[in-house]
Design an enzyme around this catalytic site. Structure first.
Site, mmCIF file in Angstrom:
data_model
loop_
_atom_site.group_PDB
_atom_site.id
_atom_site.type_symbol
_atom_site.label_atom_id
_atom_site.label_comp_id
_atom_site.label_asym_id
_atom_site.label_seq_id
_atom_site.Cartn_x
_atom_site.Cartn_y
_atom_site.Cartn_z
ATOM 1 C CE LYS A 270 -58.981 -27.557 85.029
ATOM 2 N NZ LYS A 270 -58.898 -27.718 86.192
ATOM 3 C CG ASP A 275 -61.184 -24.457 90.231
ATOM 4 O OD1 ASP A 275 -62.187 -24.512 90.295
ATOM 5 O OD2 ASP A 275 -60.032 -25.877 90.180
ATOM 6 C CE LYS A 282 -59.772 -25.722 93.416
ATOM 7 N NZ LYS A 282 -59.360 -26.818 93.670
ATOM 8 C CG ASP A 293 -57.412 -24.211 87.128
ATOM 9 O OD1 ASP A 293 -56.692 -25.537 86.819
ATOM 10 O OD2 ASP A 293 -58.872 -24.863 87.401
ATOM 11 C CG ASP A 353 -62.381 -27.996 93.789
ATOM 12 O OD1 ASP A 353 -61.929 -27.561 92.303
ATOM 13 O OD2 ASP A 353 -61.374 -27.969 94.021
ATOM 14 N NE ARG A 357 -62.498 -34.692 87.014
ATOM 15 C CZ ARG A 357 -61.396 -35.435 87.352
ATOM 16 N NH1 ARG A 357 -61.786 -36.828 88.103
ATOM 17 N NH2 ARG A 357 -60.833 -35.127 88.387
#
Ligand code: BES
Ligand code: MN
Ligand code: ZN
Length: 513
Positions: A270, A275, A282, A293, A353, A357
């Site tokens: 990833k 992020d 966030k 991230d 967020d 995935r």
């Protein structure tokens, strides 16, 4: 950092600081038993005692000097000695040694030395190669620092310690083991650098440049897909997450070796270079941390950098980095959207967020074309894994017990521990969507496992392990630096995964030999 091996006697080595590791059940070496009060130093694990002003032996001995002047057993050429407690020898493990020698380097940094020497301790029944490797790793990893953004102001005010730039390992050891430890440490440090670097410079484009440098060094095949090529392949996850990003996303493929040359191992990282959460923004507090991230990607690149140096035979490694920012904007993807991944699976977005995935969905789909024998993805995927396992052990989700066992074995061997979380049928069910195939969040409960259940839709029933490193990839500033459980992990990016994956690659190649 240069690490060299020397077979000089510990009395002869000339250095500003000599680290002498001593087991609790062992006499002080080099004639020191006579000068150190036994109560002052017991050899307890991580105990340290600095012996300053060790009288140096005369450097020039006149030809007519009395013979005994040439070799007093107490004299050391070292300027100072740091005694380092290693605990009972029977309890010694590579990880304990890595920690102890890492701590010694932190002490050395506080003393502002530019160079140090460390003696290989009495081994008793310990394996020499494993011990030397662990000590070398502890010394090298702890010597890391990230100061490229420190200006001349802080350097002038001497706020910054002297750079430790040379370490000598004194004693009997295999030069190849030391060289290997250096290569692995450089891979870890590459991953750390990428994680510590600001998001403005550690962009997807930068990750692709790093991949290019590795490819050139290792004779690897490199493919970097841009937004247009992702569109052609139908990478809806990558496209959705990157939609509002001004930095161009990159889908990076590095291939070492060829199909049929041993096992095909796929590594997927990833690489969210920042992020923000996207439209599901966030909170502001600690958002700066989300520059890290991309530590899954950093682990994959760090490992490929090691592979480029070690050039293992009989293994085919395909490394994928899914790199993009996750930012809000007028054209951002939104909660409620449905994205279609490269393998055709549709994904309902409930929270922008939960973006990791989504990009991994395409990374895992893409790598299936290589028909890998094993797939390992690494991702700072969920805050939930910090709650479940804390910061000392990586969460593992798998569909294959044999591969999980291998990963666990490499984790144990390197001290990069992993712990499997159960992928129960109930959690698989939890990610089903009413209007798409799956949804990208299933609530707070078992958040790390449901993230794994999501990813499983993209691996075609091949042996697969997902490592959630959101808890282990970063060390926050501790109250006292030496209070860290693992002193060899400097504050900030850890580079977790590089040593584990390198060990795994090496075990595969040894089996083929
Ligand atoms: N990158 C974060 C996870 C993370 C958290 C990494 C803390 C490192 C430290 C990830 O993209 C994320 O935001 N996950 C969400 C998922 C949730 C919305 C289902 C989380 O964990 O809150
Ligand atoms: Mn996120
Ligand atoms: Zn994320």
């Amino acid at each position: 950092m240069q690490l060299t091996l020397s077979s000089e006697s510990i009395n002869d080595v000339s250095t500003p600081l000599l680290i002498l590791g001593v087991f609790a059940d062992e006499q002080l070496p080099g004639g020191l038993a006579d000068v150190v009060e036994s109560g002052d130093f017991t050899g307890k694990f991580k105990q340290t005692l600095l012996l300053p002003f060790v009288p140096s032996r005369p450097t020039m001995i006149a030809a007519d000097a009395p013979a005994q002047m040439a070799g007093s057993s107490r004299a050391f050429a070292a300027r100072r000695i740091l005694l380092l407690g290693l605990g009972k020898q029977a309890d010694a493990t590579p990880e304990q040694l890595r920690r102890a020698y890492g701590l010694a380097v932190l002490r050395a940094k506080a003393l502002n030395v530019a160079a140090l020497a460390a003696a290989i301790p009495e081994l008793g029944s310990l394996d020499r190669d494993a011990t030397v490797r662990a000590i070398a790793e502890g010394l090298l990893l702890a010597s890391y620092r990230f100061d490229k953004f420190k200006g001349s102001a802080s350097k002038k005010q001497a706020e910054e310690p002297t750079e430790l730039s040379a370490i000598t390992l004194v004693g009997e050891g295999d030069a190849e083991i030391v060289e290997q430890a250096q290569i692995v440490a450089r891979g870890v440090m590459l991953a750390r650098d990428l994680g510590n670097e600001p998001p403005a410079t550690c962009t997807p484009t930068r990750l692709a440049e790093v991949a290019r440098e590795i490819a050139e060094r290792g004779g690897m095949e490199l493919t970097v897909l841009d937004r247009e090529q992702m569109r052609e392949l139908g990478m809806g996850g990558m496209l959705g997450v990157s939609q509002a990003a001004h930095e161009p996303p990159k889908f990076i493929v590095l291939e070492y070796g060829r199909k049929g040359q041993g096992k095909t191992l796929a590594l997927v990282g990833k690489g969210i270079t920042f992020d923000s959460g996207g439209i599901s923004l966030k909170p502001g507090e600690k958002m700066d941390l989300m520059k890290m991230d991309m530590m899954g990607a950093a682990a994959v690149l760090g490992t490929m950098s090691v592979v480029a140096e070690l050039k293992p035979q009989n293994i085919h490694v395909v490394a994928i980095v899914c790199a993009t920012e996750n930012l809000p904007g007028g054209n951002a993807f939104k909660p409620g959207d449905i994205l279609k991944a490269m393998n055709g699976v549709t994904m309902e977005i409930l929270n922008t967020d939960a973006e990791g995935r989504l990009v991994l969905a395409d990374g895992l789909s893409y790598v299936q074309r290589y028909e890998p024998d094993a797939i390992i993805d690494l991702a700072t995927l969920t805050g939930a894994v910090q709650i479940a396992l804390g910061t000392h052990i990586t969460g593992m989700i798998t569909n294959n017990a044999e591969l999980a066992q291998r990963v666990k074995q490499s984790g144990d061997a390197t001290g990069e521990l992993v712990w499997e979380l159960p992928l129960l049928p109930e959690y698989r069910k939890a990610v089903k969507s009413t209007i798409a195939d799956i949804k990208n969040t299933a609530g707070r409960a078992a958040g790390t496992i449901t993230a794994g259940a999501f990813l499983e839709h993209f691996v075609d029933e091949r042996p697969w392990v997902h490592l959630d490193i959101a808890g282990t990839a970063w060390v926050e500033i501790p109250p006292k630096v030496e209070d860290q459980a693992k002193p060899y992990n400097s504050v900030g990016a850890v580079g977790v995964g590089v040593r584990l994956l390198t060990d795994l690659v090496q075990r595969y190649t040894q089996e083929q030999a």
